[in-house]
Design a protein around this motif. Sequence first.
Motif, PDB file in Angstrom:
ATOM      1  N   SER A   1       0.126   9.914  -8.878  1.00  0.00           N
ATOM      2  CA  SER A   1       0.707  10.364 -10.142  1.00  0.00           C
ATOM      3  C   SER A   1      -0.282  10.266 -11.298  1.00  0.00           C
ATOM      4  CB  SER A   1       1.946   9.521 -10.469  1.00  0.00           C
ATOM      5  OG  SER A   1       2.938   9.685  -9.472  1.00  0.00           O
ATOM      6  N   SER A   2      -1.392   9.544 -11.079  1.00  0.00           N
ATOM      7  CA  SER A   2      -2.389   9.382 -12.141  1.00  0.00           C
ATOM      8  C   SER A   2      -3.532  10.382 -12.029  1.00  0.00           C
ATOM      9  CB  SER A   2      -2.960   7.953 -12.111  1.00  0.00           C
ATOM     10  OG  SER A   2      -3.722   7.744 -10.939  1.00  0.00           O
ATOM     11  N   VAL A   3      -3.466  11.286 -11.047  1.00  0.00           N
ATOM     12  CA  VAL A   3      -4.545  12.272 -10.863  1.00  0.00           C
ATOM     13  C   VAL A   3      -3.940  13.678 -10.839  1.00  0.00           C
ATOM     14  CG1 VAL A   3      -6.251  10.804  -9.773  1.00  0.00           C
ATOM     15  CG2 VAL A   3      -4.436  11.719  -8.381  1.00  0.00           C
ATOM     16  N   PRO A   4      -3.477  14.173 -11.970  1.00  0.00           N
ATOM     17  CA  PRO A   4      -2.756  15.454 -12.004  1.00  0.00           C
ATOM     18  C   PRO A   4      -3.628  16.691 -11.827  1.00  0.00           C
ATOM     19  CG  PRO A   4      -3.048  14.609 -14.230  1.00  0.00           C
ATOM     20  CD  PRO A   4      -3.543  13.546 -13.302  1.00  0.00           C
ATOM     21  N   GLN A   5      -4.966  16.550 -11.933  1.00  0.00           N
ATOM     22  CA  GLN A   5      -5.833  17.722 -11.887  1.00  0.00           C
ATOM     23  C   GLN A   5      -6.428  17.991 -10.508  1.00  0.00           C
ATOM     24  OE1 GLN A   5      -5.915  19.640 -14.564  1.00  0.00           O
ATOM     25  NE2 GLN A   5      -4.578  18.123 -15.555  1.00  0.00           N
TER      26      GLN A   5
ATOM     27  N   GLN B   1       0.830  -1.204   0.000  1.00  0.00           N
ATOM     28  CA  GLN B   1       0.000   0.000   0.000  1.00  0.00           C
ATOM     29  C   GLN B   1       0.867   1.258   0.000  1.00  0.00           C
ATOM     30  OE1 GLN B   1      -2.434  -0.726   3.489  1.00  0.00           O
ATOM     31  NE2 GLN B   1      -4.158  -1.376   2.227  1.00  0.00           N
ATOM     32  N   LYS B   2       1.986   1.219   0.718  1.00  0.00           N
ATOM     33  CA  LYS B   2       2.892   2.371   0.745  1.00  0.00           C
ATOM     34  C   LYS B   2       3.488   2.629  -0.639  1.00  0.00           C
ATOM     35  CE  LYS B   2       4.195   1.424   5.560  1.00  0.00           C
ATOM     36  NZ  LYS B   2       5.290   1.103   6.493  1.00  0.00           N
ATOM     37  N   GLU B   3       3.708   1.559  -1.389  1.00  0.00           N
ATOM     38  CA  GLU B   3       4.260   1.706  -2.735  1.00  0.00           C
ATOM     39  C   GLU B   3       3.186   2.118  -3.741  1.00  0.00           C
ATOM     40  OE1 GLU B   3       5.884  -2.121  -3.476  1.00  0.00           O
ATOM     41  OE2 GLU B   3       7.440  -1.966  -1.925  1.00  0.00           O
ATOM     42  N   ALA B   4       1.935   1.708  -3.485  1.00  0.00           N
ATOM     43  CA  ALA B   4       0.854   1.981  -4.450  1.00  0.00           C
ATOM     44  C   ALA B   4       0.392   3.434  -4.395  1.00  0.00           C
ATOM     45  CB  ALA B   4      -0.327   1.051  -4.182  1.00  0.00           C
ATOM     46  N   LEU B   5       0.470   4.064  -3.218  1.00  0.00           N
ATOM     47  CA  LEU B   5      -0.060   5.422  -3.090  1.00  0.00           C
ATOM     48  C   LEU B   5       0.629   6.415  -4.027  1.00  0.00           C
ATOM     49  CD1 LEU B   5      -2.029   7.327  -1.735  1.00  0.00           C
ATOM     50  CD2 LEU B   5      -0.388   7.627   0.122  1.00  0.00           C
ATOM     51  N   PRO B   6       1.969   6.459  -4.094  1.00  0.00           N
ATOM     52  CA  PRO B   6       2.597   7.390  -5.051  1.00  0.00           C
ATOM     53  C   PRO B   6       2.196   7.125  -6.502  1.00  0.00           C
ATOM     54  CG  PRO B   6       4.214   6.607  -3.454  1.00  0.00           C
ATOM     55  CD  PRO B   6       2.992   5.779  -3.255  1.00  0.00           C
ATOM     56  N   LEU B   7       2.004   5.847  -6.852  1.00  0.00           N
ATOM     57  CA  LEU B   7       1.587   5.527  -8.221  1.00  0.00           C
ATOM     58  C   LEU B   7       0.205   6.091  -8.516  1.00  0.00           C
ATOM     59  CD1 LEU B   7       2.754   1.792  -8.495  1.00  0.00           C
ATOM     60  CD2 LEU B   7       3.815   3.803  -9.551  1.00  0.00           C
TER      61      LEU B   7
ATOM     62  N   HIS C   1       9.890  15.325 -10.490  1.00  0.00           N
ATOM     63  CA  HIS C   1       8.734  15.995  -9.917  1.00  0.00           C
ATOM     64  C   HIS C   1       7.437  15.404 -10.466  1.00  0.00           C
ATOM     65  CE1 HIS C   1      11.372  18.458  -7.881  1.00  0.00           C
ATOM     66  NE2 HIS C   1      11.287  19.596  -8.560  1.00  0.00           N
ATOM     67  N   THR C   2       6.442  15.375  -9.618  1.00  0.00           N
ATOM     68  CA  THR C   2       5.135  14.888 -10.035  1.00  0.00           C
ATOM     69  C   THR C   2       4.456  15.900 -10.958  1.00  0.00           C
ATOM     70  OG1 THR C   2       2.960  14.241  -9.240  1.00  0.00           O
ATOM     71  CG2 THR C   2       4.088  15.929  -8.001  1.00  0.00           C
ATOM     72  N   THR C   3       3.430  15.419 -11.638  1.00  0.00           N
ATOM     73  CA  THR C   3       2.712  16.292 -12.564  1.00  0.00           C
ATOM     74  C   THR C   3       1.582  17.045 -11.886  1.00  0.00           C
ATOM     75  OG1 THR C   3       1.294  14.427 -13.175  1.00  0.00           O
ATOM     76  CG2 THR C   3       3.231  14.846 -14.558  1.00  0.00           C
ATOM     77  N   ILE C   4       1.367  16.839 -10.566  1.00  0.00           N
ATOM     78  CA  ILE C   4       0.295  17.552  -9.865  1.00  0.00           C
ATOM     79  C   ILE C   4       0.562  19.046  -9.907  1.00  0.00           C
ATOM     80  CG2 ILE C   4      -0.790  17.956  -7.625  1.00  0.00           C
ATOM     81  CD1 ILE C   4      -0.426  15.073  -6.944  1.00  0.00           C
ATOM     82  N   SER C   5      -0.426  19.805 -10.338  1.00  0.00           N
ATOM     83  CA  SER C   5      -0.283  21.256 -10.383  1.00  0.00           C
ATOM     84  C   SER C   5      -1.646  21.881 -10.142  1.00  0.00           C
ATOM     85  CB  SER C   5       0.277  21.722 -11.730  1.00  0.00           C
ATOM     86  OG  SER C   5      -0.607  21.366 -12.787  1.00  0.00           O
ATOM     87  N   GLY C   6      -1.646  23.098  -9.657  1.00  0.00           N
ATOM     88  CA  GLY C   6      -2.887  23.798  -9.423  1.00  0.00           C
ATOM     89  C   GLY C   6      -3.573  23.434  -8.135  1.00  0.00           C
ATOM     90  N   LEU C   7      -2.869  22.756  -7.213  1.00  0.00           N
ATOM     91  CA  LEU C   7      -3.466  22.353  -5.943  1.00  0.00           C
ATOM     92  C   LEU C   7      -3.827  23.582  -5.119  1.00  0.00           C
ATOM     93  CD1 LEU C   7      -3.946  19.450  -4.865  1.00  0.00           C
ATOM     94  CD2 LEU C   7      -1.932  19.763  -3.418  1.00  0.00           C
TER      95      LEU C   7
END
Length: 548
Positions: A288-292, A279-285, A319-325
């Motif tokens: 990374s799939s929800v950039p909006q 689960q600790k490994e799955a969370l970053p993955l 860096h992750t693609t998350i932006s606009g948070l």
Amino acid sequence: MRSAKKKLTYFLCLILRRKRPAQTPETPPEEKHEVAPTPQPCRQPPPTFDSLNLDVLREIASVLRDEREKAALAALASCSRALRRSLSPVLFYHARYLTGYDQDDPPEAIRHLVRHIRVKLRMENIGDVQLFMTVLGRLPNVSAIVFEASFYTPIDIIKYCFARPQITSIAFDCCATALTGYEPPVALNTIISTQIPLTSFSYVMDIWREQSWRLGRNRSDKLCLREEKWLSALVPRMANTIQKLTLPMETSPILAMAHLSWPALQELSIHGRYFSEKQKEALPLFLSSVPQLRKLSITISRLGPTTRPYILGPSTASHTTISGLRSLTVAYPKPDDNIFSIDATHLSHLSLRDHPRYYHDCAHKPVVTTSFARPILRSAECLSILRRMDMPELSSLELVYLADTAGCDDELLSYVTQAFPHLSHLELHRYRANREEVVDYAHIAELLTAARGLRSVRLNLDFHNDHGPYRHRGFDYSIWQSTFREQCGPEIVEILEACPWLEYVELLYHAYNGSRWTKFRTSRYPEPRIVDPDDGSTVDEVSLPYTL
């Protein structure tokens, strides 16, 4: 809390106040001469609620729509037919399902107005379930349902809700334990085989549910396995349309979710605790799939070693693609986590907090223990995180940290007050590493006065003479309560009144029935200056269940 009558009187005084006609200046003696008499303006009748602009009425209704103010809203809507027509959509927007209804309930005249229903009745048999579905069928415009109690045969209710396209939001409160209480059908994936067109789904669990299970001699592995089966069948089918999502970490299919596209997801909250290293490994993955994303909350507790797993990996990674948070909440974060390297230029709220609250393990009773790890940040670690992030629009900040020595957090507090010019709300939970330290709360308040834009402040300063949480009912609370209400609170507010926009300061008080926030208003506000309701409305976090 004002009564309904006093609340309406308050609005009348503000909005329906008569204006005196302007006085005509008298002509000086040397300039007096014959002039035609000045016509007097026609006296205007005082305004009434019926003559108010619709926008003003809606603003009043928005203040009164809270559950505790419904009596005032109902009284206002009863004043005239015009007000009833204007306010009925607000008054009946929310409904509660409490007891068994008959064929005439709810009244036909208001059925089309109900948009949001809270189900508080425990449905223990198929008859209760069928009656609820009948009542729900009478409400053609319901779009949101919150389950606050458990119910029989979850699959029947879930299928019925999914079959009604106007229902776009479903939430399970911590008391709605249907998914742990009932095994899902063997062919669940076949029964629910199509996409689920929800825009909001929330599954909130009790923060102490594992402790409660142990007290009730229930097997947590069996209950969590049931819940995992339900969520694994439901959540992935929401991927195309879901906008707001709240899930428990331990039973959610995070790894499967990481391989899907979530084009509409904007608000994500993951709570609970880690069950495995996978689960600790799955969370970053998954993240990374929800950039909006616009709002992200990760409040995950830990058992065993006091580790801080990465949320987006180390800062040395790409860096992750998350932006606009816009909002970020993280419990027990790792200072070099890549989550603090995201684009934070639009971030308005940041919370570096604990979960559960650190004070639960500060009780004087050895029997009271959460069994969770508490890798709380040091003040220097908080400062390093804040310096990494460029947050020009930050307006709300929560920090939870451990102060090694008196004054060691001065640099942190000075940075907070100077680096964020738009800061209007600040919440600090400062704990003493040295239990002999005498908290200089006046010095802390003086440092905070440099944040001139503050409107509200919450402080949990772990006072040295505080009796702490989880005292027995016979304990004498009056000694600390007197100091707290008559000395500490008023002194802190008086110092912070140097902030011209400040409205109030809230201090955490540990009562016998939970830890709650006591509000101290500034001198610009009328009495009562101290607001401390004992009705549970200001509790910070529910108390830990325990037995002696």
